[in-house]
Motif scaffolding. Structure first.
Motif, PDB file in Angstrom:
ATOM      1  N   LEU A   1       0.853  -1.182   0.000  1.00 52.58           N
ATOM      2  CA  LEU A   1       0.000   0.000   0.000  1.00 52.58           C
ATOM      3  C   LEU A   1       0.891   1.235   0.000  1.00 52.58           C
ATOM      4  N   SER A   2       0.814   2.015  -1.055  1.00 49.46           N
ATOM      5  CA  SER A   2       1.709   3.153  -1.218  1.00 49.46           C
ATOM      6  C   SER A   2       0.988   4.428  -0.804  1.00 49.46           C
ATOM      7  N   PHE A   3       1.509   5.083   0.228  1.00 50.19           N
ATOM      8  CA  PHE A   3       0.858   6.245   0.819  1.00 50.19           C
ATOM      9  C   PHE A   3       1.513   7.537   0.348  1.00 50.19           C
ATOM     10  N   GLY A   4       0.706   8.387  -0.283  1.00 56.16           N
ATOM     11  CA  GLY A   4       1.149   9.704  -0.718  1.00 56.16           C
ATOM     12  C   GLY A   4       0.516  10.789   0.126  1.00 56.16           C
ATOM     13  N   PRO A   5       0.677  12.039  -0.257  1.00 54.22           N
ATOM     14  CA  PRO A   5       0.088  13.142   0.505  1.00 54.22           C
ATOM     15  C   PRO A   5      -1.426  13.035   0.673  1.00 54.22           C
TER      16      PRO A   5
ATOM     17  N   THR B   1      10.658  14.932   1.466  1.00 58.39           N
ATOM     18  CA  THR B   1      11.080  15.015   2.862  1.00 58.39           C
ATOM     19  C   THR B   1       9.882  15.184   3.786  1.00 58.39           C
ATOM     20  N   GLN B   2       8.925  16.037   3.363  1.00 55.98           N
ATOM     21  CA  GLN B   2       7.744  16.279   4.182  1.00 55.98           C
ATOM     22  C   GLN B   2       6.857  15.040   4.272  1.00 55.98           C
ATOM     23  N   GLN B   3       6.804  14.255   3.192  1.00 52.23           N
ATOM     24  CA  GLN B   3       5.995  13.037   3.225  1.00 52.23           C
ATOM     25  C   GLN B   3       6.536  12.059   4.267  1.00 52.23           C
ATOM     26  N   TYR B   4       7.838  11.882   4.292  1.00 55.41           N
ATOM     27  CA  TYR B   4       8.442  11.022   5.307  1.00 55.41           C
ATOM     28  C   TYR B   4       8.186  11.575   6.709  1.00 55.41           C
TER      29      TYR B   4
ATOM     30  N   ALA C   1      -6.055   7.467   7.590  1.00 55.20           N
ATOM     31  CA  ALA C   1      -5.044   8.121   8.427  1.00 55.20           C
ATOM     32  C   ALA C   1      -5.386   8.023   9.913  1.00 55.20           C
ATOM     33  N   ARG C   2      -6.650   7.807  10.238  1.00 54.41           N
ATOM     34  CA  ARG C   2      -7.032   7.701  11.644  1.00 54.41           C
ATOM     35  C   ARG C   2      -6.481   6.433  12.299  1.00 54.41           C
ATOM     36  N   ARG C   3      -5.972   5.513  11.487  1.00 50.21           N
ATOM     37  CA  ARG C   3      -5.425   4.268  12.025  1.00 50.21           C
ATOM     38  C   ARG C   3      -4.010   4.437  12.567  1.00 50.21           C
ATOM     39  N   GLY C   4      -3.374   5.565  12.256  1.00 50.35           N
ATOM     40  CA  GLY C   4      -2.081   5.887  12.839  1.00 50.35           C
ATOM     41  C   GLY C   4      -1.078   4.758  12.757  1.00 50.35           C
ATOM     42  N   LYS C   5      -0.553   4.341  13.919  1.00 48.81           N
ATOM     43  CA  LYS C   5       0.515   3.343  13.956  1.00 48.81           C
ATOM     44  C   LYS C   5       0.074   1.975  13.451  1.00 48.81           C
ATOM     45  N   GLU C   6      -1.243   1.721  13.361  1.00 43.77           N
ATOM     46  CA  GLU C   6      -1.707   0.442  12.816  1.00 43.77           C
ATOM     47  C   GLU C   6      -1.278   0.272  11.355  1.00 43.77           C
ATOM     48  N   LEU C   7      -1.049   1.365  10.666  1.00 43.87           N
ATOM     49  CA  LEU C   7      -0.628   1.288   9.264  1.00 43.87           C
ATOM     50  C   LEU C   7       0.713   0.572   9.118  1.00 43.87           C
ATOM     51  N   LEU C   8       1.518   0.615  10.163  1.00 44.85           N
ATOM     52  CA  LEU C   8       2.837  -0.015  10.102  1.00 44.85           C
ATOM     53  C   LEU C   8       2.742  -1.537  10.055  1.00 44.85           C
ATOM     54  N   ALA C   9       1.590  -2.095  10.411  1.00 45.88           N
ATOM     55  CA  ALA C   9       1.409  -3.544  10.371  1.00 45.88           C
ATOM     56  C   ALA C   9       1.087  -4.040   8.965  1.00 45.88           C
ATOM     57  N   LEU C  10       0.824  -3.133   8.050  1.00 39.30           N
ATOM     58  CA  LEU C  10       0.526  -3.474   6.661  1.00 39.30           C
ATOM     59  C   LEU C  10       1.800  -3.355   5.826  1.00 39.30           C
ATOM     60  N   PRO C  11       1.877  -4.059   4.689  1.00 39.47           N
ATOM     61  CA  PRO C  11       2.991  -3.815   3.765  1.00 39.47           C
ATOM     62  C   PRO C  11       2.803  -2.437   3.123  1.00 39.47           C
ATOM     63  N   TYR C  12       3.724  -1.525   3.347  1.00 40.94           N
ATOM     64  CA  TYR C  12       3.508  -0.150   2.902  1.00 40.94           C
ATOM     65  C   TYR C  12       4.760   0.449   2.274  1.00 40.94           C
ATOM     66  N   ALA C  13       4.515   1.501   1.513  1.00 38.57           N
ATOM     67  CA  ALA C  13       5.583   2.315   0.943  1.00 38.57           C
ATOM     68  C   ALA C  13       5.156   3.769   1.023  1.00 38.57           C
ATOM     69  N   LEU C  14       6.108   4.673   0.827  1.00 39.76           N
ATOM     70  CA  LEU C  14       5.814   6.101   0.789  1.00 39.76           C
ATOM     71  C   LEU C  14       6.116   6.650  -0.595  1.00 39.76           C
ATOM     72  N   GLU C  15       5.257   7.537  -1.057  1.00 36.73           N
ATOM     73  CA  GLU C  15       5.386   8.124  -2.390  1.00 36.73           C
ATOM     74  C   GLU C  15       5.025   9.602  -2.338  1.00 36.73           C
ATOM     75  N   THR C  16       5.384  10.326  -3.397  1.00 34.38           N
ATOM     76  CA  THR C  16       4.992  11.736  -3.510  1.00 34.38           C
ATOM     77  C   THR C  16       3.910  11.968  -4.549  1.00 34.38           C
ATOM     78  N   ASP C  17       3.827  11.130  -5.586  1.00 38.93           N
ATOM     79  CA  ASP C  17       2.949  11.346  -6.742  1.00 38.93           C
ATOM     80  C   ASP C  17       3.252  12.701  -7.380  1.00 38.93           C
TER      81      ASP C  17
END
Length: 225
Positions: A148-152, A190-193, A160-176
């Motif tokens: 699951l790739s999370f962008g802005p 940098t801001q996305q991270y 987003a209300r799941r907060g730290k629960e998102l870390l239990a999923l396979p995830y990536a960060l993106e900017t689009d």
């Protein structure tokens, strides 16, 4: 910092550690010329679809370092049956060639998840670009091994209300990111991270390590199912 999804700028030096995604055939030749450390993603959205499939297959066979990004289902385009037919063809090709696929999905979450679940045993490595799924749908996707790739856009979504629960999923960060200003791009990345670290409680270094691992998976090593 690896960026799991950005777009080709019309002008500007291209040397970013990112997966560059394309959505039209007209971008493909530009994509193929990108230098390391760029990760190349060849894709198509919209009305072109099936007529370009033979060329897409030819380019993937010829270029072993090219992944597929982005393809999928978009209700706004009004031709979802054709999009679905095309996507099935692309998924089969990616599975055969062992390439990762970055998925585009707009107003078609249930339809796309059902399609993928019906092909569970023959899926390539998948990344859900710009993920703003419901928590229940995100877990369905994670059960398929989808990253699951999370962008802005994440921060305005209910997920987003799941907060730290998102870390239990396979995830990536993106900017689009779609612009040509590399200074602006660096600030957005940098801001996305930083924003995701604040949301989840993870350290930025842990997020960097995670995205580096995701790059390796997308480029070389499909996850075991």
């Amino acid at each position: 910092m690896f960026d799991a999804h950005r777009h080709l700028p019309s002008s500007a030096p291209i040397h970013t550690n990112a997966l560059y995604a394309t959505s039209t055939q007209g971008e493909w030749q530009h994509l193929l010329s990108l230098p390391v450390p760029c990760l190349k993603g060849i894709g198509v959205l919209g009305k072109e679809l099936l007529p370009v499939f033979p060329l897409l297959e030819e380019l993937l066979v010829e270029h072993a370092d090219v992944q597929i990004a982005e393809v999928g289902l978009d209700k706004r385009m009004g031709n979802r049956e054709e999009q679905q037919t095309f996507l099935i063809e692309v998924l089969a090709l990616a599975f055969k060639l062992k390439r990762s696929v970055s998925l585009h999905c707009v107003q078609s979450d249930g339809m796309l998840l059902s399609l993928l679940e019906s092909r569970r045993s023959h899926l390539p490595q998948l990344l859900w670009h710009g993920c703003t799924l419901s928590w229940e749908s995100a877990k369905r996707a994670a059960d398929l091994g989808i990253i699951l790739s999370f962008g802005p856009s994440l921060f305005g979504a209910g997920l987003a209300r799941r907060g730290k629960e998102l870390l239990a999923l396979p995830y990536a960060l993106e900017t689009d990111f779609t612009g040509a200003d590399e200074h602006q791009y660096t600030a957005v990345l940098t801001q996305q991270y930083r924003n995701f670290a604040l949301l989840t409680g993870a350290s930025e270094q842990a997020l960097i390590r995670n995205n580096d691992e995701i790059r390796t998976i997308l480029a070389h090593h499909p996850l075991a199912r």
